[in-house]
Structure formats: C-alpha cells, structure tokens
Design a protein around this motif. Structure first.
Motif, PDB file in Angstrom:
ATOM      1  N   ALA A  64     -73.710 -78.086 -29.067  1.00 43.20           N
ATOM      2  CA  ALA A  64     -72.426 -77.671 -29.527  1.00 43.20           C
ATOM      3  C   ALA A  64     -71.912 -76.174 -29.635  1.00 43.20           C
ATOM      4  CB  ALA A  64     -72.181 -78.368 -30.778  1.00 43.20           C
TER       5      ALA A  64
ATOM      6  N   ASN B 141     -71.148 -80.824 -22.931  1.00 47.47           N
ATOM      7  CA  ASN B 141     -72.070 -80.442 -23.660  1.00 47.47           C
ATOM      8  C   ASN B 141     -73.111 -79.600 -23.105  1.00 47.47           C
ATOM      9  OD1 ASN B 141     -73.224 -82.183 -21.824  1.00 47.47           O
ATOM     10  ND2 ASN B 141     -74.103 -83.988 -23.076  1.00 47.47           N
TER      11      ASN B 141
ATOM     12  N   LEU C 180     -65.685 -80.036 -27.714  1.00 48.32           N
ATOM     13  CA  LEU C 180     -66.732 -80.715 -27.606  1.00 48.32           C
ATOM     14  C   LEU C 180     -66.512 -81.790 -26.656  1.00 48.32           C
ATOM     15  CD1 LEU C 180     -67.292 -81.736 -31.468  1.00 48.32           C
ATOM     16  CD2 LEU C 180     -68.671 -80.433 -29.942  1.00 48.32           C
TER      17      LEU C 180
END
Length: 212
Positions: A67, A36, A33
């Motif tokens: 994600a 993006n 993460l």
C-alpha cells in the motif's frame, strides 16, 4: 490531528498505488489502491552492500510492493523482521496478502529510515523537533517532511514538480473526503517539500549502497 494523519497516510498510499487519469470516473485522485506492485520494474533492487545482513534470495525481486511500496532487499528484510514474516525470501507475500501489504505500509510510516532520524509519523504529528541543520535545510514538521523522508530524492528540493504535486493533491483529496477540509493543511512551506534539503541524499555513484 488523528484524522489529518490518516488523510496524510492515505494521501501517500493513494498517490503511490493509483491508476487514475485525467478523465477517469470520479477524477484522477479517486483511484488509489489500484496497483499493489510496481508495474514495470527497472531493476531487481538487490543491493549487495547488505549481503551479510539481508542477502538477496536467488530469483527474488525486491521491486515496489504494498500500500505504501517498499523497495530493496534491506527494506524487505527489516520489514519482515518487524512483521515476523519471511519477506526477504518471499517478497511476493506483500502483493499476495492485503493485510500484510497494509502492515508493511504502516511499518514504513512509523519507522525511521535511519537511526537518529524521525519517522514520517513523527514529523507529521509534531513529535520531531528540527535541529539547526534542519532549519537551515528548510525542513519543518508537516506533510512536506513526510514526502522528504519516504522518497525525498524523487519529490523534494526540486521546486514545484509534478511528482510532489501529485502526492500533495491526494493528501488534500483525502482531507476533504474525511471531512477535515483542505483548509487545515497549513501553509505551503509546511505541506510542500519543494525547497527542502533531503534527509537522505542519494548515495554517490562510487558506492554500492543505494538510497531507499
């Protein structure tokens, strides 16, 4: 099983959005993460084969975002229909809205790539029963089959390669992190897709349709 599926989902998410490297604090698997969107798109991912159903918007680029990144105009179109968001005209919404980025990722996890095929969710939790052709292609329920469905042309059927091992390593990392333990991952033929035939082989060069 529910915790294992969360670990599997996050394993894919972590591997596809990571900026981790060998000596990064916490190790290379702890940096999911981070990104993006696809950082250096090689193309705009506009497939004219779908120009009537999901026509590309002038100026829009359908590179990987989210994600669990989605690519191509037809995937943005289908995800937008499911999520009631105008992603075909505004693919950038996914990189601007974290909630939408995860909704799109969950949609991709839960939705079959093609009619008649299982979803990544189905092959992981055991809803999918392999056919004789699946068995001949060494496709079995488990984590390996999720890689095969989501991006098999990049990871599967090529032996013990780094792109596959990176995703597997993230899955094991999240199994440990969530307290399930990597020993629950099962045998290598279940966790890996090294020897599996592809669910969706890339289209031959003679056609304009591109693999998702």
């Amino acid at each position: 099983m529910q915790m294992m599926e969360i670990a599997a989902f996050l394993g894919h998410v972590g591997a596809k959005t990571s900026c981790g490297y060998g000596v990064a604090t916490g190790g290379p698997l702890a940096w999911g993460l981070c990104y993006n969107k696809e950082m250096s798109p090689s193309q705009s991912y506009c497939d004219d084969f779908y120009k009537f159903e999901y026509p590309c918007t002038p100026g829009a680029e359908y590179y990987g975002r989210g994600a669990l990144p989605i690519y191509w105009n037809y995937n943005y179109g289908a995800a937008g229909e499911a999520l009631k968001a105008d992603l075909l005209n505004h693919p950038e919404y996914i990189e601007q809205n974290a909630t939408l980025a995860f909704q799109a990722a969950i949609w991709r996890w839960m939705t079959p790539v093609k009619k008649g095929q299982p979803s990544a969710h189905d092959v992981f939790v055991g809803n999918w029963k392999p056919t004789k052709n699946d068995t001949l292609a060494k496709r079995v329920p488990g984590f390996g089959a999720t890689m095969n469905l989501l991006y098999g042309d990049l990871t599967c059927g090529k032996g013990d390669i780094d792109p596959m091992n990176v995703v597997m390593s993230h899955y094991l990392y999240y199994l440990d992190l969530l307290g399930v333990g990597r020993e629950e991952a099962g045998p290598n033929e279940v966790m890996s897709c090294a020897e599996q035939g592809l669910f969706n082989p890339p289209a031959p060069p003679s056609t304009t349709a591109a693999a998702s």
